[in-house]
Design a protein around this motif. Sequence first.
Motif, PDB file in Angstrom:
ATOM      1  N   LEU A 142     -23.748 -10.236  83.103  1.00  0.00           N
ATOM      2  CA  LEU A 142     -23.913 -11.209  84.187  1.00  0.00           C
ATOM      3  C   LEU A 142     -23.087 -10.816  85.406  1.00  0.00           C
ATOM      4  O   LEU A 142     -23.551 -10.942  86.556  1.00  0.00           O
ATOM      5  CB  LEU A 142     -23.528 -12.602  83.698  1.00  0.00           C
ATOM      6  CG  LEU A 142     -24.410 -13.174  82.571  1.00  0.00           C
ATOM      7  CD1 LEU A 142     -23.882 -14.536  82.141  1.00  0.00           C
ATOM      8  CD2 LEU A 142     -25.864 -13.285  83.019  1.00  0.00           C
ATOM      9  N   ALA A 143     -21.876 -10.324  85.177  1.00  0.00           N
ATOM     10  CA  ALA A 143     -21.025  -9.906  86.293  1.00  0.00           C
ATOM     11  C   ALA A 143     -21.608  -8.666  86.976  1.00  0.00           C
ATOM     12  O   ALA A 143     -21.556  -8.540  88.205  1.00  0.00           O
ATOM     13  CB  ALA A 143     -19.608  -9.627  85.801  1.00  0.00           C
ATOM     14  N   LEU A 144     -22.174  -7.752  86.199  1.00  0.00           N
ATOM     15  CA  LEU A 144     -22.788  -6.559  86.784  1.00  0.00           C
ATOM     16  C   LEU A 144     -24.011  -6.925  87.620  1.00  0.00           C
ATOM     17  O   LEU A 144     -24.242  -6.342  88.689  1.00  0.00           O
ATOM     18  CB  LEU A 144     -23.176  -5.578  85.679  1.00  0.00           C
ATOM     19  CG  LEU A 144     -22.025  -4.780  85.055  1.00  0.00           C
ATOM     20  CD1 LEU A 144     -22.490  -4.069  83.796  1.00  0.00           C
ATOM     21  CD2 LEU A 144     -21.455  -3.772  86.062  1.00  0.00           C
ATOM     22  N   LEU A 145     -24.800  -7.882  87.138  1.00  0.00           N
ATOM     23  CA  LEU A 145     -25.968  -8.297  87.919  1.00  0.00           C
ATOM     24  C   LEU A 145     -25.551  -8.921  89.250  1.00  0.00           C
ATOM     25  O   LEU A 145     -26.215  -8.721  90.278  1.00  0.00           O
ATOM     26  CB  LEU A 145     -26.814  -9.289  87.111  1.00  0.00           C
ATOM     27  CG  LEU A 145     -27.663  -8.673  85.989  1.00  0.00           C
ATOM     28  CD1 LEU A 145     -28.317  -9.776  85.155  1.00  0.00           C
ATOM     29  CD2 LEU A 145     -28.724  -7.734  86.563  1.00  0.00           C
ATOM     30  N   GLU A 146     -24.461  -9.673  89.246  1.00  0.00           N
ATOM     31  CA  GLU A 146     -23.960 -10.223  90.502  1.00  0.00           C
ATOM     32  C   GLU A 146     -23.497  -9.098  91.419  1.00  0.00           C
ATOM     33  O   GLU A 146     -23.793  -9.099  92.626  1.00  0.00           O
ATOM     34  CB  GLU A 146     -22.807 -11.193  90.225  1.00  0.00           C
ATOM     35  CG  GLU A 146     -22.118 -11.741  91.468  1.00  0.00           C
ATOM     36  CD  GLU A 146     -23.039 -12.540  92.374  1.00  0.00           C
ATOM     37  OE1 GLU A 146     -22.761 -12.603  93.597  1.00  0.00           O
ATOM     38  OE2 GLU A 146     -24.040 -13.102  91.864  1.00  0.00           O
ATOM     39  N   SER A 147     -22.797  -8.121  90.853  1.00  0.00           N
ATOM     40  CA  SER A 147     -22.374  -6.970  91.641  1.00  0.00           C
ATOM     41  C   SER A 147     -23.587  -6.190  92.145  1.00  0.00           C
ATOM     42  O   SER A 147     -23.624  -5.750  93.303  1.00  0.00           O
ATOM     43  CB  SER A 147     -21.471  -6.067  90.797  1.00  0.00           C
ATOM     44  OG  SER A 147     -21.041  -4.941  91.530  1.00  0.00           O
ATOM     45  N   GLY A 148     -24.595  -6.032  91.278  1.00  0.00           N
ATOM     46  CA  GLY A 148     -25.809  -5.322  91.678  1.00  0.00           C
ATOM     47  C   GLY A 148     -26.536  -6.010  92.818  1.00  0.00           C
ATOM     48  O   GLY A 148     -27.074  -5.350  93.717  1.00  0.00           O
ATOM     49  N   PRO A 157     -17.083   3.438  86.515  1.00  0.00           N
ATOM     50  CA  PRO A 157     -16.130   3.781  87.589  1.00  0.00           C
ATOM     51  C   PRO A 157     -16.765   3.744  88.973  1.00  0.00           C
ATOM     52  O   PRO A 157     -16.077   3.438  89.958  1.00  0.00           O
ATOM     53  CB  PRO A 157     -15.671   5.196  87.219  1.00  0.00           C
ATOM     54  CG  PRO A 157     -15.864   5.283  85.736  1.00  0.00           C
ATOM     55  CD  PRO A 157     -17.105   4.487  85.470  1.00  0.00           C
ATOM     56  N   GLU A 158     -18.061   4.046  89.070  1.00  0.00           N
ATOM     57  CA  GLU A 158     -18.735   3.965  90.369  1.00  0.00           C
ATOM     58  C   GLU A 158     -18.835   2.513  90.840  1.00  0.00           C
ATOM     59  O   GLU A 158     -18.627   2.201  92.023  1.00  0.00           O
ATOM     60  CB  GLU A 158     -20.140   4.570  90.269  1.00  0.00           C
ATOM     61  CG  GLU A 158     -20.160   6.078  90.021  1.00  0.00           C
ATOM     62  CD  GLU A 158     -21.538   6.617  89.759  1.00  0.00           C
ATOM     63  OE1 GLU A 158     -21.779   7.806  90.068  1.00  0.00           O
ATOM     64  OE2 GLU A 158     -22.400   5.868  89.237  1.00  0.00           O
ATOM     65  N   VAL A 159     -19.144   1.616  89.903  1.00  0.00           N
ATOM     66  CA  VAL A 159     -19.329   0.207  90.260  1.00  0.00           C
ATOM     67  C   VAL A 159     -18.037  -0.406  90.802  1.00  0.00           C
ATOM     68  O   VAL A 159     -18.065  -1.198  91.750  1.00  0.00           O
ATOM     69  CB  VAL A 159     -19.828  -0.592  89.030  1.00  0.00           C
ATOM     70  CG1 VAL A 159     -19.865  -2.087  89.333  1.00  0.00           C
ATOM     71  CG2 VAL A 159     -21.212  -0.107  88.618  1.00  0.00           C
TER      72      VAL A 159
END
Length: 843
Positions: free
Chosen positions: A630-636, A657-659
């Motif tokens: 869920l946090a990655l989708l928000e970042s995405g 590490p890129e994110v």
Amino acid sequence: MKATEIIPYVIDMTHSIATDAELVGKKTANLAVLRTAGFPVPEGFAITTAAFDSFMANMENPAGMPREEWLRRPIPDDVRALIIQSLKDWGDIPLAVRSSGVAEDLKGASFAGQYETVLNVRGVEAVMDAIRKCWASAYSSHIKQYQRSQQIAEARMAVLIQPMIAADCAGVAFTANPVTGNPDETTVSAVRGLGEKLVSGEVTPDEWVVRDGEARCIHAPERAVTSKEVHAVAWLSRQVEQHFGCPQDIEWAICNGKLFLLQARPITALGGAGKVSESPVHIDVPHGFWEREASHHPQPLYPITSSFYPSFLNQAFQSSFNEICLLLETIEAKEIGGYIYQRVVPLGGKDRKSPPKWMMSALIKTVPSLRKRIRICQDFIEKERHTAIIEQWYTDWKPEYSQRFHSFRDVELKRLSDTELTQHLKNITDFMEQSLRVHMMLNGSINLALAEFAFACRDWLGWAEGMSMELLSGLSETSSEPSRLLAQLANRLKENPELVRLLERIDGQTIHLMREVDSDWVQAFDDYLKQYGYRAIRYEVCDPILLEMPELTLSLLKDQLTRNYDPAAQAAELLRKRTSCRLEAHKRLADQPERLKVFERLIQKAERAYPIREEHGFYDTSTPLAFLRLALLESGARLARRGQIDEAGDIFYLEFPEVVSESAVTGKANFQDAVRRRKQQRRQVLANPGPASYGKVPPPPPPMDILPEKVRFAHEAVMWQLEAVFAAQASGQKQTGSNGLKGIPASEGTYTGPVRVIRNETEFYKIKAGDVLVCPITSPVWSVLFPSVGALITDTGGILSHSAIIAREYRIPSVVATGNATQLLRDGQLVTVNGATGEISFC
């Protein structure tokens, strides 16, 4: 077909030569191939090109013949007689009469929609007229123009006749986006009624895009399909693509809830994005013997997951092995050719021939490091450190992880600044790194307790592992808890017939309509998802979580109503079985009071350990992966808004590490090229799956009888654990299925029912009440499906795999480690599963 053979005028689709495109046309040949492979293609027969040739005999100028003349020209008597004979089996029903050109659906030239199709044809003469119309379409002016533009010579024509499907809805699907060429997107177009309305442009269709397990509606003027039906169409089209090995354009229809495949052809105009290299993936195989770890990772990891998860696993394995100090270095996980493989690493790191017994004995006595390891290992077992670790779960780790769950769940992601979101991502992965160490420590301790118990059952009672596990079935309450509480919701649902009626059609609007009828029930449903929805389906952060699939949970509720799932009765039966097995054990040990006393102590330890086997995975793996997703989708979403990636889901093709890098947060880095490259690499990996193992099978380990008793037990327990959980050799077998299938019996009982192949979580929608679930493996979260199914078959896993444990908790017959059941069995196929013998027979 040999030149001397008589070429038939009429061929049923089930005939072996119905796949000959020169004889029946490309359309019919494709459908015959798919029908034979088990796809839902309606029955039918072809009027062959030989019949067409007979009709065309002595026709001087077919291209210049008026259409009326074509329709007046008689069909040869012998051809007509065979057609009438074939029609008799169906009686007076409406038929679909379709052209099937030899040259259509070729690479680069589809003829899609250009040949004739005549629907709702009834009666012999109407059929004859429809056949003549199809033949005449081979010489229509637009066909001639298309042939010239594509530099295609005139081709012969066959005709396909099938019973008419009275479609409730129909349409087309493309396994690669025909506009963008994106092979990760399946597009589905749908209309109410017959699909001809879509082809003719009579109505504007609903348009959907399916990607990464999510069906997104672009617009729906027709409201023809539910998202569940869209998933079904997308899955069917992907199966066709997999069968033919290239992107496909299919036509489909749904009638009375059943999905039919009406046509399949290659997509002829697709950009380079859709091309997948058939060349093998370049692989550098490391030293040692590596076995495919399909029990937890049946598919390649996405770049985001592979950038941290394998390294976390290896650190956790190493920490666990250091704690007990076995005469093994560790278990190592590694990506090879994109897939996860595992290796048991001996001391020193290299596989080598074991020293003879006398030398090994001398080494143990003279090498200080070996003596130290043996002393630590013996101390670990004698002081029952594994029992203390099990108790630490109940007293320390479980309360701590429960608190972590609530703290992560309560974070409002959209209110975080970019810097705060990055820190939140790091906090989750830091927790995962630490919790996976606890995970492996617990696994080792749990399996020592279970091995000690299983060995006693084997040596003192003569029981196989399956029987010993019956003494523990029903104790893994965390596996059954989500379904038990779902059953409570189902019982409340029964009290409101209007809510039950709304479940007849489940789509994105269903829960909103239910809220208008009973807001209290929907609030209870929302609370259920809040408690159990934050769980990853498997060990992959890219996969959607249960919270994102409320329609799936509604479908499972509907299935519980259909099957009258009764968790209380199930728990009572499991208790009866445990009690019966325990009484039998006491009876056998009645004349051995000291052994009986030890047995009771061992079973109490096993009863304490067994529930944690499933429980801790929810807290230390599944929920952290869910929160990370869920946090990655928000970042995405933020990266996409800044143009750094094309869309939020592309973040799963980045590395962690890129994110969290400064250049990502500040907007300086552009990842679009990297995403495209990695998507192509993943497609290539999926197209070139690796073997079951790499390297030579290592030599046998040194003899264990020279080790002290407690140390010998620890090593035997580890070997037992690897087999009980992974069963690598059996899971790697390739059966033919000619006389049924064989696997490891995992949960007793016999059940006969229709197969439903579920390869991953995006296909959960296919499950119907009473199905035999056939899958590569299950994770603990799959337990929500089990009240719906009658039996379980898996490709991989052993007696202590998650699949086996959950099956025993739900009292459904189960056979695991078949190797390739998902490849051999097909949807709807009737099979009998014998969970006591491990046999699967075809009905």
